[in-house]
Write a protein that holds these residues in place. Structure first.
Motif, mmCIF file in Angstrom:
data_model
loop_
_atom_site.group_PDB
_atom_site.id
_atom_site.type_symbol
_atom_site.label_atom_id
_atom_site.label_comp_id
_atom_site.label_asym_id
_atom_site.label_seq_id
_atom_site.Cartn_x
_atom_site.Cartn_y
_atom_site.Cartn_z
ATOM 1 N N GLN A 169 0.832 -1.203 0.000
ATOM 2 C CA GLN A 169 0.000 0.000 0.000
ATOM 3 C C GLN A 169 0.870 1.259 0.000
ATOM 4 O O GLN A 169 0.626 2.199 -0.766
ATOM 5 C CB GLN A 169 -0.922 0.003 1.223
ATOM 6 N N ALA A 170 1.891 1.261 0.857
ATOM 7 C CA ALA A 170 2.777 2.423 0.932
ATOM 8 C C ALA A 170 3.534 2.619 -0.376
ATOM 9 O O ALA A 170 3.679 3.750 -0.864
ATOM 10 C CB ALA A 170 3.758 2.241 2.090
ATOM 11 N N GLU A 171 4.011 1.535 -0.946
ATOM 12 C CA GLU A 171 4.763 1.632 -2.200
ATOM 13 C C GLU A 171 3.878 2.149 -3.334
ATOM 14 O O GLU A 171 4.334 2.923 -4.194
ATOM 15 C CB GLU A 171 5.361 0.274 -2.542
ATOM 16 N N ARG A 172 2.612 1.735 -3.327
ATOM 17 C CA ARG A 172 1.702 2.229 -4.363
ATOM 18 C C ARG A 172 1.407 3.718 -4.169
ATOM 19 O O ARG A 172 1.293 4.473 -5.143
ATOM 20 C CB ARG A 172 0.409 1.421 -4.348
ATOM 21 N N LEU A 173 1.293 4.155 -2.913
ATOM 22 C CA LEU A 173 1.115 5.583 -2.656
ATOM 23 C C LEU A 173 2.287 6.385 -3.213
ATOM 24 O O LEU A 173 2.103 7.457 -3.801
ATOM 25 C CB LEU A 173 0.976 5.835 -1.153
ATOM 26 N N LEU A 174 3.501 5.864 -3.019
ATOM 27 C CA LEU A 174 4.680 6.549 -3.547
ATOM 28 C C LEU A 174 4.613 6.658 -5.062
ATOM 29 O O LEU A 174 4.983 7.690 -5.645
ATOM 30 C CB LEU A 174 5.951 5.806 -3.129
ATOM 31 N N VAL A 187 -2.358 8.370 8.513
ATOM 32 C CA VAL A 187 -2.813 6.978 8.485
ATOM 33 C C VAL A 187 -3.895 6.776 9.549
ATOM 34 O O VAL A 187 -3.738 7.189 10.697
ATOM 35 C CB VAL A 187 -1.650 6.014 8.737
ATOM 36 N N PHE A 188 -4.982 6.095 9.162
ATOM 37 C CA PHE A 188 -6.098 5.832 10.069
ATOM 38 C C PHE A 188 -6.359 4.334 10.190
ATOM 39 O O PHE A 188 -6.126 3.560 9.259
ATOM 40 C CB PHE A 188 -7.370 6.520 9.565
ATOM 41 N N ALA A 244 -0.939 12.811 1.336
ATOM 42 C CA ALA A 244 -1.566 11.504 1.153
ATOM 43 C C ALA A 244 -2.267 11.070 2.436
ATOM 44 O O ALA A 244 -1.887 11.462 3.537
ATOM 45 C CB ALA A 244 -0.544 10.451 0.745
ATOM 46 N N VAL A 245 -3.289 10.243 2.262
ATOM 47 C CA VAL A 245 -4.051 9.664 3.369
ATOM 48 C C VAL A 245 -4.176 8.177 3.104
ATOM 49 O O VAL A 245 -4.357 7.744 1.957
ATOM 50 C CB VAL A 245 -5.450 10.304 3.478
ATOM 51 N N ALA A 246 -4.094 7.377 4.175
ATOM 52 C CA ALA A 246 -4.225 5.931 4.030
ATOM 53 C C ALA A 246 -5.144 5.376 5.108
ATOM 54 O O ALA A 246 -5.067 5.778 6.276
ATOM 55 C CB ALA A 246 -2.858 5.253 4.130
ATOM 56 N N GLY A 267 -8.363 16.267 -5.574
ATOM 57 C CA GLY A 267 -7.362 16.333 -6.632
ATOM 58 C C GLY A 267 -5.958 16.559 -6.133
ATOM 59 O O GLY A 267 -4.987 16.328 -6.862
ATOM 60 N N ASP A 268 -5.819 16.979 -4.872
ATOM 61 C CA ASP A 268 -4.502 17.289 -4.316
ATOM 62 C C ASP A 268 -4.003 16.257 -3.306
ATOM 63 O O ASP A 268 -2.822 16.248 -2.969
ATOM 64 C CB ASP A 268 -4.545 18.662 -3.616
ATOM 65 N N ILE A 269 -4.896 15.416 -2.803
ATOM 66 C CA ILE A 269 -4.519 14.417 -1.804
ATOM 67 C C ILE A 269 -4.631 13.028 -2.406
ATOM 68 O O ILE A 269 -5.692 12.619 -2.883
ATOM 69 C CB ILE A 269 -5.413 14.514 -0.551
ATOM 70 N N THR A 270 -3.537 12.303 -2.385
ATOM 71 C CA THR A 270 -3.522 10.916 -2.843
ATOM 72 C C THR A 270 -4.043 10.035 -1.720
ATOM 73 O O THR A 270 -3.675 10.216 -0.558
ATOM 74 C CB THR A 270 -2.099 10.495 -3.227
ATOM 75 N N MET A 271 -4.912 9.083 -2.051
ATOM 76 C CA MET A 271 -5.468 8.240 -1.006
ATOM 77 C C MET A 271 -5.523 6.781 -1.429
ATOM 78 O O MET A 271 -5.926 6.449 -2.536
ATOM 79 C CB MET A 271 -6.869 8.702 -0.608
ATOM 80 N N GLY A 272 -5.105 5.908 -0.491
ATOM 81 C CA GLY A 272 -5.204 4.465 -0.682
ATOM 82 C C GLY A 272 -5.851 3.832 0.530
ATOM 83 O O GLY A 272 -5.717 4.328 1.653
ATOM 84 N N GLY A 273 -6.565 2.731 0.317
ATOM 85 C CA GLY A 273 -7.250 2.084 1.432
ATOM 86 C C GLY A 273 -7.238 0.579 1.323
ATOM 87 O O GLY A 273 -6.470 -0.006 0.551
#
Length: 340
Positions: A169-174, A187-188, A244-246, A267-273
């Protein structure tokens, strides 16, 4: 790198580590005390008698919080396996993720000889370890599913490599941040004290190591939707420079995505879950959530029953099952299976 390419890389890297093959004996000579003197597993006599009598195997899945949306597909997979194998199955567990209540419920099953095979998803690895040993020593085949308990007497694990998935997940955010090397990643988690959350966040930190990004959290939001959103909102109001937010699970992901959507900064914050609830899929479709990682909960429920049933009725050695990690984006959303 595409989502499918990253998925193949994760699967290859984690298959050996996540799939545990433990030498558990088959249904050996019955013994009232369960575990033998040398510490090896020995099936309880009352379970052996049920096998000899052709009784349906009573297999229970103790999930750390059945009120979570993620429990629904787990239950569906469990029921499917029960129907196919002729097993008497049930999904149990404490609403709200109370480890003490989960332990008490399992102890009651052991004392009443009310279960022939048990799979446990722990509210707390430390709290559950003694009762896992208690079941094993009583001669009840016991595995972990969804959340691993590697230092316990579990006989195998069915589920996703949690640390590996957090790292992915972290690598994909990068990748999505495309070279950004400064700013904050918030991170939540619905339960930062849970073993699964600790493992996944440990992998996440490893994945961002050396990136220059500052990690904030993990922030505990709980599993009540409105309270979770309020916690996300109050956390984000005190932050600046967030890139970014995860979310580490289904419900912190939807709570955080709701905030991102309402903030106007999608549009400015990358987010993965993690996980693919109906609302999660909608956030992906709307461009609020860049990706989520599915861990195939239906397969977890199915395989947890099958592994135990095969051991009980066929003497098949218990083998852990890696249910994998699938990246879901706008590109493959139409092909994905929603998990609630």
């Amino acid at each position: 790198m595409s989502a499918r390419t990253l998925l193949r890389g994760l699967a290859a890297a984690t298959a050996a580590a996540a799939t545990l093959t433990l030498s558990a004996c088959g249904a050996v000579a019955p013994a009232d005390s369960g575990g033998s003197e040398d510490g090896s597993f020995e099936l309880a006599s009352h379970i052996q008698q049920r096998i000899d009598d052709g009784e349906p195997m009573r297999i229970k899945l103790s999930y750390h919080d059945p009120s979570l949306a993620f429990a629904t597909p787990i239950g569906a997979g469990m029921e499917k396996a029960g129907e196919e194998l002729g097993a008497d199955v049930a999904l149990i567990g404490p609403t709200g993720g109370d480890a003490a209540r989960q332990v008490s419920e399992i102890q009651t099953l052991i004392q009443q000889e009310a279960v022939d095979g048990l799979a446990v998803s722990s509210a707390s690895s430390d709290a559950l370890k003694p009762v896992i040993a208690q079941a094993y020593d009583a001669g009840i085949p016991i595995i972990s599913f969804n959340t691993d308990n590697p230092d316990s007497k579990q006989m195998g694990f069915v589920g996703q490599d949690l640390k590996g998935s957090g790292k992915a997940q972290a690598e994909r955010l990068l990748e999505e941040l495309d070279g950004t090397n400064e700013g904050k990643v918030v991170v939540f988690s619905v339960d930062t004290g849970a073993g699964w959350s600790h493992d996944r966040f440990g992998g996440f930190k490893e994945g961002l190591d050396g990136s220059g990004l500052e990690i904030v959290g993990p922030v505990n939001v709980g599993n009540e939707p409105s309270s979770a959103y309020n916690t996300v909102e109050s956390t984000m109001s005190g932050q600046s420079g967030v890139v970014a937010v995860a979310g580490l699970d289904c419900c912190s992901t939807t709570a955080a995505a709701k905030w991102v959507a309402q903030s106007g900064d999608a549009g400015d914050i990358t987010m993965g879950g993690f996980d693919l609830l109906t609302r999660t899929a909608e956030y992906i479709d709307e461009g609020v959530l860049d990706f989520t990682i599915s861990q195939n909960p239906s397969e977890q429920g199915y395989q947890a029953v099958k592994v135990l049933h095969d051991f009980l009725t066929g003497g098949t050695e218990i083998e852990g099952v890696d249910t994998g990690a699938q990246f879901i984006t706008q590109d493959n959303l139409d092909e994905a299976t929603v998990e609630d």
